[in-house]
Motif scaffolding. Structure first.
Motif, mmCIF file in Angstrom:
data_model
loop_
_atom_site.group_PDB
_atom_site.id
_atom_site.type_symbol
_atom_site.label_atom_id
_atom_site.label_comp_id
_atom_site.label_asym_id
_atom_site.label_seq_id
_atom_site.Cartn_x
_atom_site.Cartn_y
_atom_site.Cartn_z
ATOM 1 N N VAL A 136 0.862 -1.188 0.000
ATOM 2 C CA VAL A 136 0.000 0.000 0.000
ATOM 3 C C VAL A 136 0.896 1.234 0.000
ATOM 4 O O VAL A 136 1.642 1.471 0.958
ATOM 5 C CB VAL A 136 -0.940 -0.004 1.215
ATOM 6 N N PRO A 141 0.425 5.302 -0.551
ATOM 7 C CA PRO A 141 -0.477 6.435 -0.806
ATOM 8 C C PRO A 141 0.147 7.473 -1.730
ATOM 9 O O PRO A 141 -0.539 8.091 -2.537
ATOM 10 C CB PRO A 141 -0.744 7.001 0.596
ATOM 11 N N ARG A 199 -3.376 9.336 -3.069
ATOM 12 C CA ARG A 199 -4.658 9.064 -2.434
ATOM 13 C C ARG A 199 -4.445 8.146 -1.239
ATOM 14 O O ARG A 199 -3.503 7.354 -1.182
ATOM 15 C CB ARG A 199 -5.639 8.429 -3.419
ATOM 16 N N HIS A 200 -5.349 8.242 -0.318
ATOM 17 C CA HIS A 200 -5.324 7.355 0.848
ATOM 18 C C HIS A 200 -6.134 6.101 0.521
ATOM 19 O O HIS A 200 -7.320 6.192 0.202
ATOM 20 C CB HIS A 200 -5.921 8.063 2.074
ATOM 21 N N TRP A 201 -5.474 4.950 0.583
ATOM 22 C CA TRP A 201 -6.167 3.679 0.325
ATOM 23 C C TRP A 201 -6.828 3.226 1.626
ATOM 24 O O TRP A 201 -6.164 2.922 2.607
ATOM 25 C CB TRP A 201 -5.190 2.607 -0.149
ATOM 26 N N SER A 202 -8.152 3.187 1.593
ATOM 27 C CA SER A 202 -8.880 2.791 2.807
ATOM 28 C C SER A 202 -8.846 1.273 2.968
ATOM 29 O O SER A 202 -8.526 0.523 2.033
ATOM 30 C CB SER A 202 -10.321 3.270 2.734
ATOM 31 N N ALA A 203 -9.212 0.832 4.178
ATOM 32 C CA ALA A 203 -9.275 -0.615 4.438
ATOM 33 C C ALA A 203 -10.300 -1.271 3.530
ATOM 34 O O ALA A 203 -10.109 -2.420 3.071
ATOM 35 C CB ALA A 203 -9.611 -0.862 5.901
ATOM 36 N N ASP A 204 -11.425 -0.584 3.253
ATOM 37 C CA ASP A 204 -12.444 -1.154 2.381
ATOM 38 C C ASP A 204 -11.908 -1.330 0.963
ATOM 39 O O ASP A 204 -12.210 -2.321 0.284
ATOM 40 C CB ASP A 204 -13.685 -0.241 2.350
ATOM 41 N N GLN A 205 -11.109 -0.363 0.516
ATOM 42 C CA GLN A 205 -10.544 -0.480 -0.831
ATOM 43 C C GLN A 205 -9.539 -1.636 -0.925
ATOM 44 O O GLN A 205 -9.504 -2.367 -1.912
ATOM 45 C CB GLN A 205 -9.895 0.840 -1.230
ATOM 46 N N THR A 253 -11.553 -4.676 -1.089
ATOM 47 C CA THR A 253 -12.184 -4.841 -2.407
ATOM 48 C C THR A 253 -11.203 -5.457 -3.395
ATOM 49 O O THR A 253 -11.539 -6.394 -4.129
ATOM 50 C CB THR A 253 -12.671 -3.481 -2.923
#
Length: 624
Positions: free
Chosen positions: A94, A96, A141-147, A150
């Motif tokens: 990950v 960002p 961009r900030h990669w969220s946990a949901d992303q 996914t």
């Protein structure tokens, strides 16, 4: 590139799994193309790709949003691969902001693509990281946990595709290897000297398979045996049919191994002796599957044993004739001595008549003749005494030989005779288990006789120089372990075996006899409950075999005599006398291989019997 990453990249297991996926250098596939389109759409990013990491490159199985050169080439050097780090971390990557990340801020590939944010999920198949599902944005961009979740979920179909292809390739390889193993097994069966067969587990035990050697042995083609159960009964010799059938039925009921030596008739009417051994093979659940057996031709061995018995009888008859001749020669010597005494008395009488002047000359002449006769008789007596001494030496050798083997011949013969008489008088009234026990003891004592005769034959061949080793490469450690197991002495002695795998070219039957005689010798000369150590030690130019015990040891003055024929140690147990040829065979078989046998004290007490066998193949290679 770290050494850890280099090692993982070149890992044979990972590269094999990658090759088994059958995806490298393959055309685009809709399943993977649809996957990257879904990833780009759901995460609202311009770039998505499925990459496979080879040893020296990154192959792009599917991609969306890449510029023309990379999209058409469908591969990049490893230096342009961000996801290769996943091979070591095995975790999502990950990033960002690639401009601030230490791995990417100066990366030429990242700068060329204009990638500002990066997310990669490893594709792990069968424990190996084969590649990654990657998405990238041209803005930080900030990669969220949901992303992250996914993308991980989207990687599932790719993993399924990879796993299925690897499994299919592995299954095909397994089937190919199984076919190779079956072919090798069939070729091995056809090269074995014995006849290997399998029977059904239940009566009437039809033949399931049989090797082609059956036609050489009995003249019946192997194809005629398949599915049959009566052909065997038809070919068993009538004189052996009853007891062999009884043993066959008994082992069918008990499941015990079948072992018998009996006669069979060939298609041409010839009689062949065979050794038939079979075991019941069961599945993991204990259910009988089949009988697996081997039929060996022992006709030559039986004929040799019969000829040896005849030779022993002839030798005994010759020895008796020599003894009779010795007695006759002794009587002749006594008669000559009496005649000499009479001649001497006559000479005395003649010398007393020297007063007679008229006959003095005649008496002197007669005396000369009598003296010549006495000298001739004395010479004849010396010759007779020398002949008598030679005959006594022959008689002593005969006595030594008979004393050495009489017990080993008499004991099994007495047992065999007793069992035979018992079976002859009342076999039908005895329980089956007692009959089986009597038959087992009968065969055991017969094998003892066969073993003794084999030893005597080998001593004779060695003495005449007609025995040569038949070398072949074997695992001498496995042979040693089998000999100790077959000796069945664990009830009386604690046996410690240290026999690692050692490959060496030797005459396997002769080395088996060496180990067997050393182990039996240790049991005879030690009390029950003591420990016996059996070891195999590889040497630079051969192998060293050792059998140590806790017995009284061997005095220094007897350490060479114990390897002489018919010599028996003073400490041998009364209940286990021997013929005195076991250690002689050990020494001569060792010499036959170019090695030697000796005995020394074991540290801590007892004897240490040792045999060194040179590795002739290694010695020949070093000499060239």
């Amino acid at each position: 590139m770290s050494s850890r990453l280099t090692s993982v990249l070149a890992d044979p297991g990972r590269l094999a799994a990658l090759q088994q996926s059958n995806l490298l250098d393959t055309p685009a596939e809709e399943a993977f193309d649809r996957l990257v389109r879904q990833a780009a759409h759901l995460l609202e990013v311009p770039i998505a790709l499925v990459s496979l990491i080879d040893e020296d490159r990154q192959f792009l199985k599917a991609s969306v949003g890449l510029p023309g050169p990379w999209a058409s080439a469908r591969q990049t050097p490893l230096s342009s691969s961000l996801c290769q780090q996943l091979l070591v971390t095995r975790q999502p990557l990950v990033i960002p902001d690639t401009r601030r990340h230490p791995r990417t801020r100066d990366d030429e590939f990242v700068l060329a693509l204009g990638v500002a944010a990066y997310l990669a999920i490893p594709l792990i198949v069968s424990g190996q990281v084969l590649g990654a599902l990657c998405v990238a944005d041209r803005q930080p961009r900030h990669w969220s946990a949901d992303q992250v979740a996914t993308v991980t979920e989207l990687a599932g179909p790719a993993l399924t595709q990879l796993q299925q292809r690897v499994d299919l390739a592995a299954r095909g390889e397994l089937q190919r290897r199984l076919a190779d193993v079956e072919a090798l097994h069939q070729a091995l069966l056809e090269r074995l000297p014995g006849v290997v067969y399998t029977l059904g587990p239940e009566p009437p035990n039809e033949v399931l398979s049989i090797s082609p050697q059956i036609e050489v042995l009995l003249g019946e083609p192997a194809a005629d045996w398949i599915g049959e159960s009566d052909i065997w009964k038809r070919l068993v010799h009538p004189d052996d049919a009853e007891w062999v059938t009884a043993e066959y039925e008994r082992t069918n009921q008990t499941g015990e191994p079948f072992s018998a030596e009996y006669r069979m008739r060939t298609r041409d009417g010839e009689v062949r002796w065979v050794r038939d051994e079979a075991v019941l093979v069961c599945g993991s659940d204990g259910r009988p599957l089949l009988w697996q057996g081997i039929l060996s031709d022992i006709t030559a061995t039986r004929l040799t044993a019969a000829r040896l018995a005849e030779a022993v009888d002839r030798e005994q008859e010759t020895a008796q004739q020599l003894a009779d001749a010795l007695e006759r020669e002794q009587d002749t010597a006594q008669q000559l001595a009496a005649a000499l005494e009479r001649e001497q008395a006559t000479a005395e009488q003649l010398r007393a008549v020297d007063e007679m002047k008229a006959t003095l000359a005649g008496l002197a002449e007669a005396l000369d003749r009598e003296q010549d006769t006495a000298q001739q008789l004395a010479a004849a007596l010396d010759r007779e005494r020398a002949a008598a001494e030679q005959l006594r030496a022959v008689d002593e050798m005969k006595t030594t030989f008979l004393q050495a083997v009489s017990h080993d011949l008499r004991t099994p013969l007495t047992t065999i005779l007793g069992i035979a008489v018992t079976l002859e008088r009342g076999a039908t009234g005895l329980p089956a288990d007692e009959v089986a026990d009597l038959l087992h003891r009968l065969s055991t004592n017969a094998r003892k006789l066969d073993g003794l005769l084999g030893d005597l034959l080998d001593l004779d061949r060695l003495a005449r120089g007609t025995l040569a080793p038949r070398r072949q490469v074997i695992d001498i450690g496995a042979l040693t372990r089998r000999v100790v197991q077959d000796a069945d002495i664990s009830d009386e002695h604690a046996v410690v075996v240290d026999a690692p795998t050692v490959q060496i070219a030797v005459d396997a039957p002769k080395v088996e006899r060496i180990m067997e005689n050393l182990v039996v010798n240790a049991t005879k000369h030690t009390t029950a409950g003591t420990t016996i150590w059996v070891r195999v030690q590889p040497q630079r130019d051969g192998v060293l075999l050792l059998v140590d015990d806790e017995g009284p040891g061997v005095p220094a003055q007897q350490r060479e005599q114990v390897f002489q024929p018919f010599h028996k140690g003073r400490n041998i147990a009364d209940h286990a006398p021997g013929s005195g040829i076991g250690l002689a065979l050990v020494a001569q078989f060792a010499s036959l291989h170019g090695g030697r046998a000796w005995v020394q004290d074991r540290p801590g007490g007892g004897a240490s019997f040792r045999v060194f066998l040179p590795d002739t193949q290694r010695l020949d290679a070093s000499s060239t």
